[in-house]
Design a protein around this motif. Sequence first.
Motif, PDB file in Angstrom:
ATOM      1  N   UNK A 342      31.617  44.112  35.463  1.00 55.28           N
ATOM      2  CA  UNK A 342      31.046  45.465  35.550  1.00 55.28           C
ATOM      3  C   UNK A 342      31.242  46.043  36.941  1.00 55.28           C
ATOM      4  N   UNK A 343      31.451  45.177  37.935  1.00 55.65           N
ATOM      5  CA  UNK A 343      31.696  45.651  39.307  1.00 55.65           C
ATOM      6  C   UNK A 343      32.713  44.751  39.997  1.00 55.65           C
ATOM      7  N   UNK A 344      33.641  45.413  40.683  1.00 49.35           N
ATOM      8  CA  UNK A 344      34.624  44.728  41.540  1.00 49.35           C
ATOM      9  C   UNK A 344      34.290  45.024  42.987  1.00 49.35           C
ATOM     10  N   UNK A 345      34.415  44.017  43.843  1.00 48.63           N
ATOM     11  CA  UNK A 345      34.280  44.238  45.281  1.00 48.63           C
ATOM     12  C   UNK A 345      35.609  43.849  45.934  1.00 48.63           C
ATOM     13  N   UNK A 346      36.216  44.797  46.630  1.00 51.76           N
ATOM     14  CA  UNK A 346      37.480  44.503  47.318  1.00 51.76           C
ATOM     15  C   UNK A 346      37.181  44.309  48.808  1.00 51.76           C
ATOM     16  N   UNK A 347      37.385  43.090  49.314  1.00 52.23           N
ATOM     17  CA  UNK A 347      37.125  42.866  50.750  1.00 52.23           C
ATOM     18  C   UNK A 347      38.292  43.375  51.585  1.00 52.23           C
ATOM     19  N   UNK A 348      38.288  44.659  51.872  1.00 53.23           N
ATOM     20  CA  UNK A 348      39.409  45.305  52.560  1.00 53.23           C
ATOM     21  C   UNK A 348      39.173  45.361  54.062  1.00 53.23           C
ATOM     22  N   UNK A 349      40.240  45.183  54.840  1.00 47.11           N
ATOM     23  CA  UNK A 349      40.139  45.332  56.306  1.00 47.11           C
ATOM     24  C   UNK A 349      41.478  45.706  56.926  1.00 47.11           C
ATOM     25  N   UNK A 350      42.578  45.605  56.145  1.00 47.48           N
ATOM     26  CA  UNK A 350      43.924  45.842  56.670  1.00 47.48           C
ATOM     27  C   UNK A 350      44.504  47.109  56.032  1.00 47.48           C
ATOM     28  N   UNK A 351      45.485  47.708  56.691  1.00 49.69           N
ATOM     29  CA  UNK A 351      46.088  48.950  56.206  1.00 49.69           C
ATOM     30  C   UNK A 351      46.661  48.791  54.791  1.00 49.69           C
ATOM     31  N   UNK A 352      47.066  47.591  54.438  1.00 49.47           N
ATOM     32  CA  UNK A 352      47.693  47.351  53.130  1.00 49.47           C
ATOM     33  C   UNK A 352      46.669  47.082  52.023  1.00 49.47           C
ATOM     34  N   UNK A 353      45.384  47.048  52.346  1.00 45.88           N
ATOM     35  CA  UNK A 353      44.338  46.740  51.353  1.00 45.88           C
ATOM     36  C   UNK A 353      43.687  48.014  50.833  1.00 45.88           C
ATOM     37  N   UNK A 354      43.573  48.296  49.564  1.00 48.10           N
ATOM     38  CA  UNK A 354      44.171  47.538  48.466  1.00 48.10           C
ATOM     39  C   UNK A 354      45.498  48.165  48.053  1.00 48.10           C
ATOM     40  N   UNK A 355      46.168  47.562  47.055  1.00 50.57           N
ATOM     41  CA  UNK A 355      47.384  48.164  46.510  1.00 50.57           C
ATOM     42  C   UNK A 355      47.019  49.008  45.297  1.00 50.57           C
ATOM     43  N   UNK A 356      47.846  50.010  45.037  1.00 52.52           N
ATOM     44  CA  UNK A 356      47.572  50.923  43.924  1.00 52.52           C
ATOM     45  C   UNK A 356      47.583  50.182  42.580  1.00 52.52           C
ATOM     46  N   UNK A 357      48.521  49.257  42.452  1.00 54.43           N
ATOM     47  CA  UNK A 357      48.650  48.538  41.186  1.00 54.43           C
ATOM     48  C   UNK A 357      47.385  47.716  40.887  1.00 54.43           C
ATOM     49  N   UNK A 358      46.797  47.127  41.938  1.00 53.94           N
ATOM     50  CA  UNK A 358      45.572  46.348  41.735  1.00 53.94           C
ATOM     51  C   UNK A 358      44.429  47.249  41.283  1.00 53.94           C
ATOM     52  N   UNK A 359      44.350  48.440  41.903  1.00 53.10           N
ATOM     53  CA  UNK A 359      43.309  49.388  41.497  1.00 53.10           C
ATOM     54  C   UNK A 359      43.502  49.767  40.032  1.00 53.10           C
ATOM     55  N   UNK A 370      34.626  49.363  28.627  1.00 53.61           N
ATOM     56  CA  UNK A 370      33.296  49.445  29.224  1.00 53.61           C
ATOM     57  C   UNK A 370      33.335  49.990  30.635  1.00 53.61           C
ATOM     58  N   UNK A 371      32.183  50.476  31.119  1.00 51.10           N
ATOM     59  CA  UNK A 371      32.141  51.053  32.463  1.00 51.10           C
ATOM     60  C   UNK A 371      32.250  49.977  33.534  1.00 51.10           C
ATOM     61  N   UNK A 372      32.840  50.330  34.645  1.00 53.09           N
ATOM     62  CA  UNK A 372      32.892  49.428  35.789  1.00 53.09           C
ATOM     63  C   UNK A 372      32.903  50.256  37.071  1.00 53.09           C
ATOM     64  N   UNK A 373      32.378  49.643  38.133  1.00 50.83           N
ATOM     65  CA  UNK A 373      32.360  50.294  39.440  1.00 50.83           C
ATOM     66  C   UNK A 373      33.212  49.464  40.391  1.00 50.83           C
ATOM     67  N   UNK A 374      33.918  50.137  41.289  1.00 53.08           N
ATOM     68  CA  UNK A 374      34.769  49.425  42.247  1.00 53.08           C
ATOM     69  C   UNK A 374      34.365  49.830  43.671  1.00 53.08           C
ATOM     70  N   UNK A 375      34.198  48.834  44.509  1.00 55.26           N
ATOM     71  CA  UNK A 375      33.751  49.043  45.889  1.00 55.26           C
ATOM     72  C   UNK A 375      34.746  48.387  46.849  1.00 55.26           C
ATOM     73  N   UNK A 376      34.937  48.983  48.006  1.00 54.68           N
ATOM     74  CA  UNK A 376      35.752  48.349  49.048  1.00 54.68           C
ATOM     75  C   UNK A 376      34.943  48.337  50.336  1.00 54.68           C
TER      76      UNK A 376
END
Length: 441
Positions: A342-359, A370-376
């Motif tokens: 239901x929720x994804x957390x992307x631990x981003x810190x670099x210019x390449x994080x995240x990639x479009x395909x992963x999103x 079903x609904x889901x929320x995505x956070x970085x």
Amino acid sequence: MNVNEQRRRLVGAMGLLGLSGCAAVPTSAVPTSSVPTSAGSTSAGPTLAPWQPGQLDIHHLAIGRGSATLVILPDGTSLLIDAGASANATDVSVATRPGPQRRAGEWIARYAQRHLAPTGARGLDYLLVSHLHPDHLGDVAPGLPQSRHGNYRLTGVMDVAERLDIGTLVDRGFPDYRYPGAGIERAPFAANYRAYVTARQAGGGAVQRFEAGTDRQFLPRGHRPVDERFGRFAVRNIAVNGEVWTGRGDERRATFPDPATLADRDRPSENMCCAAVRIESGPFRYFTGADLTSDTFNGDLPWRDILGAAARAAGPVDVATADHHGLYDGVSADVARTLRPSAWVIPTWHISHPSLQQLEHMFNERLYAGPREVFATEVMHENALMHRRLMQKLRSTRGHVIVRVEAGGERFRMLVTDNADEADRVIYESAPIRSGAIKPA
Ligand SMILES: [Zn+2]
């Protein structure tokens, strides 16, 4: 109105919206890393309520220099997974948050200290180093101070250990760090970490090798009584060094060929050897595989899809991290379909994080309904511009991302707090989400 003032107003307004429990906060307006900040700046909005006995809290810290996740189990037992401190330049990575006055590891230690106070514990019960990379354990660079306790420099994990008692240190390579034989244990940042491990052992500190399959390596320490009605909570070790839990008892199976039989270019990478865990409280499930990857060289070497194997072992969960920081070789379509959180957390810190395909994989309702929320944790401005199409769908692109699971595990909320200072101001709070809401197909 200068940028700091703009930011404060925006954060304040979002905090108010967040408190209403409305899930429709306009987070596309969340400022990205181009906004300068400093520690001690004030931001309006409510402060994160302290942890309470029975709750499971999982804090994904937005420190800017790598991964760090603080877990507080329902009895107050604490586990810190990684304490990253990359030395990458700030043209390609986020600056240290809240600011440059302290090193990333110092900020992580202070964050942990602050949030562990209500458990009554003096330090961390466990520190898990998922693998030997700088953005998970700390890089070395000129000018870093020496430890008072041994011949190593203070960065990442070592900065945390300098400030907090750590009950048991767990990593994937102890005691010889030779697997898989690629020599990473001799890299300067790994050698510095191993010098810390040696000093810790000499001082009588516990160090263990992460053991795939068991749910008894991170045992509850019982700092606070937990009502029996609230049911079971545990940390299940899912995978490490290519060994994966079978789902039967503590059994595990090896999925990598013997590295000695492989050409150098085919050997498991350091990322593929990461420790992965599933954290449970009642019906609630959380999965993180740190930097595990799913890339198989376009199908040539299927065994290299270790994230896929770990995800299948973990099964569907409520919250998952987008492993390897949302990079191209992380969340495959199959991994998204398997974990279906239901929720994804992307631990981003670099210019390449995240990639479009992963999103695209995370948001794609053809992979799971079903609904889901995505956070970085923090997306750089350049990345946000490039990935605008899906970036607008993210709930937040900057701030500590906290999973707060109610006692008993039936429901949880996602919260985001401001990483511009240490005030823990809430800038987003989801409505309660029912655990197990997204069922297997
Ligand atoms: Zn990493």
